[in-house]
Design a protein around this motif. Structure first.
Motif, PDB file in Angstrom:
ATOM      1  N   GLY A  72     -77.870  11.990 -41.046  1.00 12.74           N
ATOM      2  CA  GLY A  72     -78.124  10.757 -40.314  1.00 12.74           C
ATOM      3  C   GLY A  72     -77.066   9.707 -40.557  1.00 12.74           C
ATOM      4  N   ASP A  73     -75.827  10.161 -40.723  1.00  9.45           N
ATOM      5  CA  ASP A  73     -74.678   9.281 -40.990  1.00  9.45           C
ATOM      6  C   ASP A  73     -74.784   8.552 -42.321  1.00  9.45           C
ATOM      7  OD1 ASP A  73     -73.337   9.999 -38.668  1.00  9.45           O
ATOM      8  OD2 ASP A  73     -74.466   8.527 -37.494  1.00  9.45           O
ATOM      9  N   ASP A  74     -75.490   9.141 -43.288  1.00 12.78           N
ATOM     10  CA  ASP A  74     -75.555   8.593 -44.644  1.00 12.78           C
ATOM     11  C   ASP A  74     -74.465   9.279 -45.472  1.00 12.78           C
ATOM     12  OD1 ASP A  74     -76.061   7.865 -47.238  1.00 12.78           O
ATOM     13  OD2 ASP A  74     -78.187   8.385 -47.200  1.00 12.78           O
ATOM     14  N   PRO A  75     -73.362   8.577 -45.770  1.00 13.69           N
ATOM     15  CA  PRO A  75     -72.243   9.217 -46.475  1.00 13.69           C
ATOM     16  C   PRO A  75     -72.610   9.747 -47.863  1.00 13.69           C
ATOM     17  CG  PRO A  75     -71.874   6.854 -46.258  1.00 13.69           C
ATOM     18  CD  PRO A  75     -73.109   7.175 -45.481  1.00 13.69           C
ATOM     19  N   GLU A  76     -73.646   9.221 -48.471  1.00 15.52           N
ATOM     20  CA  GLU A  76     -74.067   9.692 -49.802  1.00 15.52           C
ATOM     21  C   GLU A  76     -74.775  11.043 -49.737  1.00 15.52           C
ATOM     22  OE1 GLU A  76     -73.319   8.168 -52.744  1.00 15.52           O
ATOM     23  OE2 GLU A  76     -72.102   6.879 -51.454  1.00 15.52           O
ATOM     24  N   ARG A  77     -75.391  11.357 -48.597  1.00 17.50           N
ATOM     25  CA  ARG A  77     -76.149  12.603 -48.455  1.00 17.50           C
ATOM     26  C   ARG A  77     -75.494  13.595 -47.508  1.00 17.50           C
ATOM     27  NH1 ARG A  77     -81.047  10.784 -46.116  1.00 17.50           N
ATOM     28  NH2 ARG A  77     -81.538  12.968 -45.913  1.00 17.50           N
ATOM     29  N   GLU A  78     -74.359  13.206 -46.922  1.00 17.30           N
ATOM     30  CA  GLU A  78     -73.664  14.066 -45.977  1.00 17.30           C
ATOM     31  C   GLU A  78     -73.121  15.321 -46.670  1.00 17.30           C
ATOM     32  OE1 GLU A  78     -70.100  13.654 -42.676  1.00 17.30           O
ATOM     33  OE2 GLU A  78     -70.239  12.190 -44.285  1.00 17.30           O
ATOM     34  N   ALA A  79     -73.201  16.454 -45.996  1.00 24.17           N
ATOM     35  CA  ALA A  79     -72.684  17.714 -46.539  1.00 24.17           C
ATOM     36  C   ALA A  79     -71.178  17.607 -46.742  1.00 24.17           C
ATOM     37  CB  ALA A  79     -73.008  18.854 -45.597  1.00 24.17           C
ATOM     38  N   LYS A  80     -70.701  18.110 -47.872  1.00 23.77           N
ATOM     39  CA  LYS A  80     -69.275  18.037 -48.161  1.00 23.77           C
ATOM     40  C   LYS A  80     -68.454  18.835 -47.154  1.00 23.77           C
ATOM     41  CE  LYS A  80     -67.785  17.930 -52.432  1.00 23.77           C
ATOM     42  NZ  LYS A  80     -67.579  18.301 -53.854  1.00 23.77           N
TER      43      LYS A  80
END
Length: 115
Positions: free
Chosen positions: A15-23
């Motif tokens: 959801g465009d959350d850079p902390e939880r985005e897949a590497k």
């Protein structure tokens, strides 16, 4: 004949959350029409996912692993595991999908990889 996924892929962007985005969704890897790091250089891809070099484990690693095992993915790195590790888990825990966790993954040296 059409092939359908048994389990839909998670939202790799979280959801465009850079902390939880897949590497794998944001990590710069060399990619061309004939080369894909996630399938061609699997040691490098696993290192990215598992945080070997930067000490940051992919936040989507567990979701990726479950999705790959559910859909019988046979190629590439999924959940930070090699093809042999995925095959081993699929065979060992075929009737126990609740055990499809990173903690239950076999070590790479079980297959004499990386030596």
């Amino acid at each position: 004949m059409a092939l359908y996924s048994r389990k839909a892929a998670p939202d790799w962007s979280a959801g465009d959350d850079p902390e939880r985005e897949a590497k794998c969704h944001k990590f710069p890897t060399p990619h061309t029409q004939i080369h894909d790091a996630w399938f061609d250089d699997m040691d490098h891809a696993a290192d990215i996912c598992n945080g070997t070099n930067d000490k940051v484990v992919c936040p989507m690693r567990s979701s990726c692993l479950v999705q790959a095992l559910s859909n019988c993915e046979r190629f590439g790195v999924w959940g930070g595991l090699s093809q042999k590790q995925l095959g081993w888990m699929r065979a060992k825990f075929r009737r126990n999908p609740e055990k499809w966790t990173i903690e239950n993954a076999p070590p790479l040296d079980l297959f004499n990889e990386g030596k």
